[in-house]
Design a protein around this motif. Sequence first.
Motif, PDB file in Angstrom:
ATOM      1  N   ALA A  95    -119.167  22.648 -48.819  1.00  0.00           N
ATOM      2  CA  ALA A  95    -118.062  23.148 -48.004  1.00  0.00           C
ATOM      3  C   ALA A  95    -116.689  22.826 -48.573  1.00  0.00           C
ATOM      4  CB  ALA A  95    -118.171  22.599 -46.582  1.00  0.00           C
ATOM      5  N   LEU A  96    -116.581  21.762 -49.362  1.00  0.00           N
ATOM      6  CA  LEU A  96    -115.286  21.399 -49.951  1.00  0.00           C
ATOM      7  C   LEU A  96    -115.113  22.014 -51.336  1.00  0.00           C
ATOM      8  CD1 LEU A  96    -115.061  17.613 -48.964  1.00  0.00           C
ATOM      9  CD2 LEU A  96    -114.023  19.583 -47.826  1.00  0.00           C
ATOM     10  N   SER A  97    -116.086  22.777 -51.786  1.00  0.00           N
ATOM     11  CA  SER A  97    -116.008  23.377 -53.116  1.00  0.00           C
ATOM     12  C   SER A  97    -115.464  24.804 -53.009  1.00  0.00           C
ATOM     13  CB  SER A  97    -117.391  23.392 -53.766  1.00  0.00           C
ATOM     14  OG  SER A  97    -118.226  24.316 -53.106  1.00  0.00           O
ATOM     15  N   SER A  98    -115.553  25.541 -54.102  1.00  0.00           N
ATOM     16  CA  SER A  98    -115.065  26.920 -54.124  1.00  0.00           C
ATOM     17  C   SER A  98    -116.139  27.912 -53.695  1.00  0.00           C
ATOM     18  CB  SER A  98    -114.592  27.267 -55.537  1.00  0.00           C
ATOM     19  OG  SER A  98    -115.637  27.052 -56.479  1.00  0.00           O
ATOM     20  N   VAL A 142    -110.238  11.435 -44.755  1.00  0.00           N
ATOM     21  CA  VAL A 142    -111.626  11.847 -44.484  1.00  0.00           C
ATOM     22  C   VAL A 142    -111.669  12.771 -43.271  1.00  0.00           C
ATOM     23  CG1 VAL A 142    -113.904  11.058 -43.789  1.00  0.00           C
ATOM     24  CG2 VAL A 142    -112.643   9.808 -45.540  1.00  0.00           C
ATOM     25  N   LEU A 143    -110.915  12.420 -42.231  1.00  0.00           N
ATOM     26  CA  LEU A 143    -110.855  13.255 -41.035  1.00  0.00           C
ATOM     27  C   LEU A 143    -110.274  14.631 -41.371  1.00  0.00           C
ATOM     28  CD1 LEU A 143    -111.249  13.469 -37.971  1.00  0.00           C
ATOM     29  CD2 LEU A 143    -108.914  12.571 -37.701  1.00  0.00           C
ATOM     30  N   GLY A 144    -109.250  14.626 -42.220  1.00  0.00           N
ATOM     31  CA  GLY A 144    -108.651  15.886 -42.632  1.00  0.00           C
ATOM     32  C   GLY A 144    -109.635  16.775 -43.372  1.00  0.00           C
ATOM     33  N   PHE A 145    -110.421  16.178 -44.261  1.00  0.00           N
ATOM     34  CA  PHE A 145    -111.407  16.956 -45.000  1.00  0.00           C
ATOM     35  C   PHE A 145    -112.547  17.423 -44.096  1.00  0.00           C
ATOM     36  CE2 PHE A 145    -109.627  15.083 -48.959  1.00  0.00           C
ATOM     37  CZ  PHE A 145    -109.450  16.286 -49.639  1.00  0.00           C
ATOM     38  N   ASN A 146    -112.833  16.670 -43.044  1.00  0.00           N
ATOM     39  CA  ASN A 146    -113.830  17.126 -42.083  1.00  0.00           C
ATOM     40  C   ASN A 146    -113.380  18.418 -41.403  1.00  0.00           C
ATOM     41  OD1 ASN A 146    -115.705  15.077 -42.508  1.00  0.00           O
ATOM     42  ND2 ASN A 146    -114.830  13.744 -40.938  1.00  0.00           N
ATOM     43  N   PHE A 147    -112.106  18.469 -41.016  1.00  0.00           N
ATOM     44  CA  PHE A 147    -111.570  19.689 -40.412  1.00  0.00           C
ATOM     45  C   PHE A 147    -111.534  20.829 -41.427  1.00  0.00           C
ATOM     46  CE2 PHE A 147    -109.830  16.799 -37.142  1.00  0.00           C
ATOM     47  CZ  PHE A 147    -110.158  17.526 -36.006  1.00  0.00           C
ATOM     48  N   TYR A 148    -111.165  20.503 -42.659  1.00  0.00           N
ATOM     49  CA  TYR A 148    -111.107  21.519 -43.718  1.00  0.00           C
ATOM     50  C   TYR A 148    -112.500  22.080 -43.992  1.00  0.00           C
ATOM     51  CZ  TYR A 148    -109.994  23.587 -48.285  1.00  0.00           C
ATOM     52  OH  TYR A 148    -109.820  24.456 -49.332  1.00  0.00           O
ATOM     53  N   SER A 149    -113.485  21.212 -44.032  1.00  0.00           N
ATOM     54  CA  SER A 149    -114.871  21.636 -44.244  1.00  0.00           C
ATOM     55  C   SER A 149    -115.348  22.514 -43.094  1.00  0.00           C
ATOM     56  CB  SER A 149    -115.782  20.406 -44.374  1.00  0.00           C
ATOM     57  OG  SER A 149    -117.140  20.758 -44.336  1.00  0.00           O
ATOM     58  N   LEU A 163    -104.142  18.956 -48.320  1.00  0.00           N
ATOM     59  CA  LEU A 163    -104.359  17.701 -47.597  1.00  0.00           C
ATOM     60  C   LEU A 163    -103.803  16.479 -48.321  1.00  0.00           C
ATOM     61  CD1 LEU A 163    -108.042  18.354 -46.444  1.00  0.00           C
ATOM     62  CD2 LEU A 163    -105.943  18.775 -45.181  1.00  0.00           C
ATOM     63  N   SER A 164    -103.068  16.705 -49.392  1.00  0.00           N
ATOM     64  CA  SER A 164    -102.569  15.570 -50.182  1.00  0.00           C
ATOM     65  C   SER A 164    -101.542  14.731 -49.419  1.00  0.00           C
ATOM     66  CB  SER A 164    -101.953  16.088 -51.484  1.00  0.00           C
ATOM     67  OG  SER A 164    -100.867  16.968 -51.199  1.00  0.00           O
ATOM     68  N   TRP A 165    -100.887  15.338 -48.429  1.00  0.00           N
ATOM     69  CA  TRP A 165     -99.849  14.618 -47.680  1.00  0.00           C
ATOM     70  C   TRP A 165    -100.431  13.676 -46.627  1.00  0.00           C
ATOM     71  CZ3 TRP A 165     -99.901  15.456 -42.424  1.00  0.00           C
ATOM     72  CH2 TRP A 165    -100.635  16.559 -41.982  1.00  0.00           C
ATOM     73  N   ILE A 166    -101.731  13.818 -46.310  1.00  0.00           N
ATOM     74  CA  ILE A 166    -102.351  12.988 -45.276  1.00  0.00           C
ATOM     75  C   ILE A 166    -102.599  11.586 -45.822  1.00  0.00           C
ATOM     76  CG2 ILE A 166    -104.400  12.720 -43.810  1.00  0.00           C
ATOM     77  CD1 ILE A 166    -104.717  15.704 -43.772  1.00  0.00           C
ATOM     78  N   LEU A 186    -107.023  24.047 -53.871  1.00  0.00           N
ATOM     79  CA  LEU A 186    -106.342  24.393 -52.623  1.00  0.00           C
ATOM     80  C   LEU A 186    -106.543  23.306 -51.570  1.00  0.00           C
ATOM     81  CD1 LEU A 186    -104.825  26.477 -50.867  1.00  0.00           C
ATOM     82  CD2 LEU A 186    -107.062  27.439 -50.256  1.00  0.00           C
ATOM     83  N   GLY A 187    -107.790  22.863 -51.413  1.00  0.00           N
ATOM     84  CA  GLY A 187    -108.069  21.838 -50.412  1.00  0.00           C
ATOM     85  C   GLY A 187    -107.336  20.539 -50.671  1.00  0.00           C
ATOM     86  N   TRP A 188    -107.404  20.061 -51.922  1.00  0.00           N
ATOM     87  CA  TRP A 188    -106.735  18.798 -52.244  1.00  0.00           C
ATOM     88  C   TRP A 188    -105.222  18.925 -52.128  1.00  0.00           C
ATOM     89  CZ3 TRP A 188    -109.458  14.540 -52.384  1.00  0.00           C
ATOM     90  CH2 TRP A 188    -110.823  14.604 -52.691  1.00  0.00           C
TER      91      TRP A 188
END
Length: 293
Positions: free
Chosen positions: A73-76, A19-26, A10-13, A5-7
């Motif tokens: 935080a980025l895992s399930s 990295v910034l996108g994953f920080n917000f996601y985390s 955020l795949s369009w970024i 889901l996370g990848w």
Amino acid sequence: YAYFLGWTLLSWIPLEYRVLGFNFYSTFWQFLLVYQFYLFVRKLGMERGWAFLQVVGLLFLFGTNTFSFRYYALSSTPMAYICYLRILVITLSYIDDKERPHWISVLILLAMIGINHRQELVFALTVPLLLAGLSCYEKYSPNKKSRWWHGLAFLLILPIIVRYLAYRIYPDWFALPGSHYSARFGLFKVWMSHSPFLETLGVHGCISVICALICWRKMRRISLLTLAPIFSLIFPPAASLIAKGISDSYDSYRILYAMPTSLMLVAVLRELFTNVPVSRKTALVGSFCVIIG
């Protein structure tokens, strides 16, 4: 599921901003987790200030060694743990407020846990039963409580005897995985130094376990939640089931994630400062310093 889901989201970024996108996601998943934990401790009877302090304890003390839920935080794992905490809130609402549980919601939560991280499925199927059992016990009269303890002793001793006999007959099936973390009696050596068990508990966890034993009569529910993960690792029948459900005995320490040990620590600090003639603000500040110290 949450991994992909996370990848996917955020795949369009562009790569330089991902990295910034994953920080917000985390941050999003961490916020949801601590918020759900906040709701859980509020359901346990904590006032708002102490519930916030419970969140601080979770942030600073939950995890193994340097790895906390922020590492995952980025895992399930966060999604599954959030669903598990929600099931606990529903259970407490049913026990304390007699709110009829929405079984469809519970089944959806269990399904979400199952497709994300099955470790929390074990928690979600056992901890609510323990809370329900404790609730039934507290409703008994003194005479019935005495009989209850005799029955509990029988239920604890009998499985140990049966497990020992079964081990003698089928040693390959009932033996714990070959590891220096497991003992010959069919339990995990949670007391072993430099083990993942003590790295997960830490000094604060050991203090919390001792406090749970001392404060059992005064804080049964929180004591039960604190002691249950430890007990499952040193109770041979439960240890055997745990061993069969994991691929490596090293991972058995994750059972300790069923409940943050900071829960008991903050509850004890709350009890101590309640009996000391200081203001509520002073009590919260003092407890905060103890936790982060």
